[in-house]
Design a protein around this motif. Structure first.
Motif, mmCIF file in Angstrom:
data_model
loop_
_atom_site.group_PDB
_atom_site.id
_atom_site.type_symbol
_atom_site.label_atom_id
_atom_site.label_comp_id
_atom_site.label_asym_id
_atom_site.label_seq_id
_atom_site.Cartn_x
_atom_site.Cartn_y
_atom_site.Cartn_z
ATOM 1 N N ALA A 298 0.838 -1.203 0.000
ATOM 2 C CA ALA A 298 0.000 0.000 0.000
ATOM 3 C C ALA A 298 0.869 1.248 0.000
ATOM 4 N N ALA A 299 0.396 2.285 -0.666
ATOM 5 C CA ALA A 299 1.141 3.544 -0.736
ATOM 6 C C ALA A 299 0.481 4.649 0.061
ATOM 7 N N THR A 300 -0.848 4.625 0.157
ATOM 8 C CA THR A 300 -1.573 5.709 0.808
ATOM 9 C C THR A 300 -2.616 5.148 1.766
ATOM 10 N N VAL A 301 -2.954 5.967 2.747
ATOM 11 C CA VAL A 301 -3.994 5.589 3.699
ATOM 12 C C VAL A 301 -5.335 5.443 2.998
ATOM 13 N N SER A 302 -5.574 6.257 1.964
ATOM 14 C CA SER A 302 -6.866 6.200 1.266
ATOM 15 C C SER A 302 -7.072 4.864 0.568
ATOM 16 N N GLN A 303 -5.983 4.177 0.211
ATOM 17 C CA GLN A 303 -6.118 2.839 -0.364
ATOM 18 C C GLN A 303 -6.571 1.829 0.677
ATOM 19 N N VAL A 304 -6.198 2.068 1.928
ATOM 20 C CA VAL A 304 -6.335 1.071 2.971
ATOM 21 C C VAL A 304 -7.593 1.237 3.810
ATOM 22 N N ARG A 305 -7.898 2.461 4.231
ATOM 23 C CA ARG A 305 -8.929 2.669 5.248
ATOM 24 C C ARG A 305 -10.284 2.072 4.875
ATOM 25 N N PRO A 306 -10.773 2.195 3.634
ATOM 26 C CA PRO A 306 -12.077 1.576 3.332
ATOM 27 C C PRO A 306 -12.064 0.059 3.400
ATOM 28 N N LEU A 307 -10.867 -0.552 3.463
ATOM 29 C CA LEU A 307 -10.757 -2.006 3.452
ATOM 30 C C LEU A 307 -10.553 -2.598 4.835
ATOM 31 N N LEU A 308 -10.552 -1.745 5.861
ATOM 32 C CA LEU A 308 -10.337 -2.232 7.223
ATOM 33 C C LEU A 308 -11.618 -2.825 7.785
ATOM 34 N N PRO A 309 -11.526 -3.969 8.458
ATOM 35 C CA PRO A 309 -12.718 -4.539 9.095
ATOM 36 C C PRO A 309 -13.254 -3.599 10.169
ATOM 37 N N GLY A 310 -14.546 -3.656 10.395
ATOM 38 C CA GLY A 310 -15.152 -2.799 11.398
ATOM 39 C C GLY A 310 -15.374 -3.470 12.728
ATOM 40 N N SER A 311 -15.083 -4.782 12.814
ATOM 41 C CA SER A 311 -15.296 -5.519 14.056
ATOM 42 C C SER A 311 -13.969 -6.054 14.567
ATOM 43 N N THR A 312 -13.932 -6.402 15.848
ATOM 44 C CA THR A 312 -12.688 -6.825 16.481
ATOM 45 C C THR A 312 -12.342 -8.287 16.230
ATOM 46 N N GLY A 313 -13.210 -9.009 15.557
ATOM 47 C CA GLY A 313 -12.927 -10.415 15.305
ATOM 48 C C GLY A 313 -12.026 -10.634 14.107
ATOM 49 N N SER A 314 -11.920 -9.648 13.228
ATOM 50 C CA SER A 314 -11.113 -9.773 12.024
ATOM 51 C C SER A 314 -9.884 -8.879 12.127
ATOM 52 N N LEU A 315 -8.861 -9.219 11.353
ATOM 53 C CA LEU A 315 -7.590 -8.502 11.409
ATOM 54 C C LEU A 315 -7.151 -8.131 10.003
ATOM 55 N N ALA A 316 -6.696 -6.885 9.843
ATOM 56 C CA ALA A 316 -6.085 -6.427 8.595
ATOM 57 C C ALA A 316 -4.587 -6.268 8.808
ATOM 58 N N VAL A 317 -3.802 -6.911 7.963
ATOM 59 C CA VAL A 317 -2.345 -6.761 7.973
ATOM 60 C C VAL A 317 -1.959 -5.987 6.724
ATOM 61 N N VAL A 318 -1.309 -4.858 6.908
ATOM 62 C CA VAL A 318 -0.963 -3.954 5.815
ATOM 63 C C VAL A 318 0.558 -3.916 5.675
ATOM 64 N N THR A 319 1.068 -4.027 4.446
ATOM 65 C CA THR A 319 2.492 -3.820 4.212
ATOM 66 C C THR A 319 2.674 -2.555 3.388
ATOM 67 N N SER A 320 3.678 -1.770 3.764
ATOM 68 C CA SER A 320 3.897 -0.498 3.070
ATOM 69 C C SER A 320 5.300 0.016 3.352
ATOM 70 N N ARG A 321 5.812 0.830 2.449
ATOM 71 C CA ARG A 321 7.068 1.531 2.697
ATOM 72 C C ARG A 321 6.832 2.810 3.493
ATOM 73 N N SER A 322 5.582 3.184 3.668
ATOM 74 C CA SER A 322 5.233 4.345 4.474
ATOM 75 C C SER A 322 4.844 3.896 5.871
ATOM 76 N N ARG A 323 4.949 4.796 6.832
ATOM 77 C CA ARG A 323 4.654 4.437 8.217
ATOM 78 C C ARG A 323 3.163 4.433 8.528
ATOM 79 N N PHE A 324 2.387 5.172 7.761
ATOM 80 C CA PHE A 324 0.942 5.230 7.971
ATOM 81 C C PHE A 324 0.598 5.632 9.405
ATOM 82 N N SER A 325 1.175 6.737 9.844
ATOM 83 C CA SER A 325 0.894 7.209 11.199
ATOM 84 C C SER A 325 -0.585 7.495 11.388
#
Length: 328
Positions: free
Chosen positions: A129-156
């Protein structure tokens, strides 16, 4: 049930500390909630972020019985980045939504996606991933699922707003770098001298991508002396060519990952990166970098922070931009 993970990584070496950190996100029992719902693996180009994510995902996939989703967002590829809307279309289809029922609006599609993940235990791997906008809509909304993101950016921003946990990959320690070289060449050539392998590892800056390409070169030329490969790597004018696979898809692999990482920098950060290439020593202070750039220390600190996870620059900046070999 989607099972979209690519194949596990062959010859994966070490990273036990990082795997332990990732394991800390899991709870003791299989039915509990996760400690975090978003984990970002960040680091320089070629550090093995995808390899680590896939290795861990395969190790824990049984903890996510409702399936695994995977997408390569191509954030630093030469072509266009993959948008969140495109990924959502594929994810929703994999979750059983008929194509005509998938919303065209990004927010609506993301809402439907979160609704389908609610109450499920799913692993979502968002690679490159390069930008937060690519990632945020793809994050699960519940605590039972996990999103693992790889990026060269820190995504603070994901840490601040979404509570993401972050792990930063560096280069491999020397013993693990040598072990990776041995793993790739095993069975293809007689066992090489440990001192020669150590020198080869240092010439590759102990960077996993460069190590694998150098090892593959040695494996496909079993009668080539390791001294010859080392000599080629010492030739700064031919460094990029030596660390190329020669395949159409992987040609100039090391050059490509660094070039596109560099091009993603802001002009001020890119200028500082170039200037650091003329520094004579392997390390530099904030004030030395400020003197090179003729800028206040505060502005240089921000540029250094931007550079930190893009091109690898701390100990081998001159190698990374092709103006010199690595300096340990």
């Amino acid at each position: 049930m989607p099972r979209q993970l690519p194949a596990d990584v062959h010859g994966f070496i070490n990273r036990t500390d990082e795997l332990d950190q990732l394991n800390a996100v899991m709870v003791a029992d299989h039915g509990g909630t996760l400690v975090f719902s978003v984990y970002v693996i960040t680091g320089t180009a070629g550090a093995g972020k995808t390899s680590l994510a896939l290795r861990w995902a395969h190790l824990v996939r049984d903890r996510f019985p409702d399936g695994q989703l995977y997408a390569n967002l191509r954030g630093y590829d030469p072509g266009e980045q993959v948008t969140a809307q495109q990924v959502l279309h594929g994810f929703l289809a994999a979750l059983g939504v008929r194509p005509r029922a998938i919303p065209h609006n990004l927010d609506d599609a993301a809402g439907l996606y979160r609704s389908l993940l609610a109450g499920r235990r799913m692993l979502v791997v968002l690679d490159n991933a390069a930008t937060v906008s690519q990632v945020r809509p793809l994050l699960p909304g519940s605590t039972g699922s996990l999103a693992v993101v790889t990026s060269r950016s820190r995504f603070s921003g994901l840490a601040v707003r979404d509570g993401a946990r972050r792990i930063t990959l560096g280069t491999l320690p020397e013993p693990e770098a040598v072990a990776l070289l041995r793993s790739v060449t095993a069975g293809y050539r007689p066992e090489d001298d440990a001192e020669k392998l150590t020198e080869l590892a240092h010439l590759c800056a102990c960077l996993p991508l460069a190590l694998r390409i150098a090892a593959e070169r040695a494996a496909t030329h079993p009668y080539m002396r390791l001294d010859d490969l080392i000599t080629d790597l010492r030739d700064e004018s031919a460094l990029w060519d030596v660390l190329s696979t020669g395949d159409e898809d992987g040609a100039e692999a090391v050059r490509t990952v660094f070039a596109w990482s560099y091009r993603a920098l802001a002009p001020s950060a890119a200028r500082l990166f170039r200037l650091l290439g003329i520094h004579p020593g392997p390390e530099f202070s904030l004030h030395a970098a400020a003197a090179l750039a003729a800028l206040p220390a505060g502005r240089v600190r921000q540029a250094l922070d931007t550079n930190a996870t893009r091109p690898h620059w701390r100990s081998d900046v001159r190698w990374a931009i092709g103006t010199g070999r690595p300096r340990a």
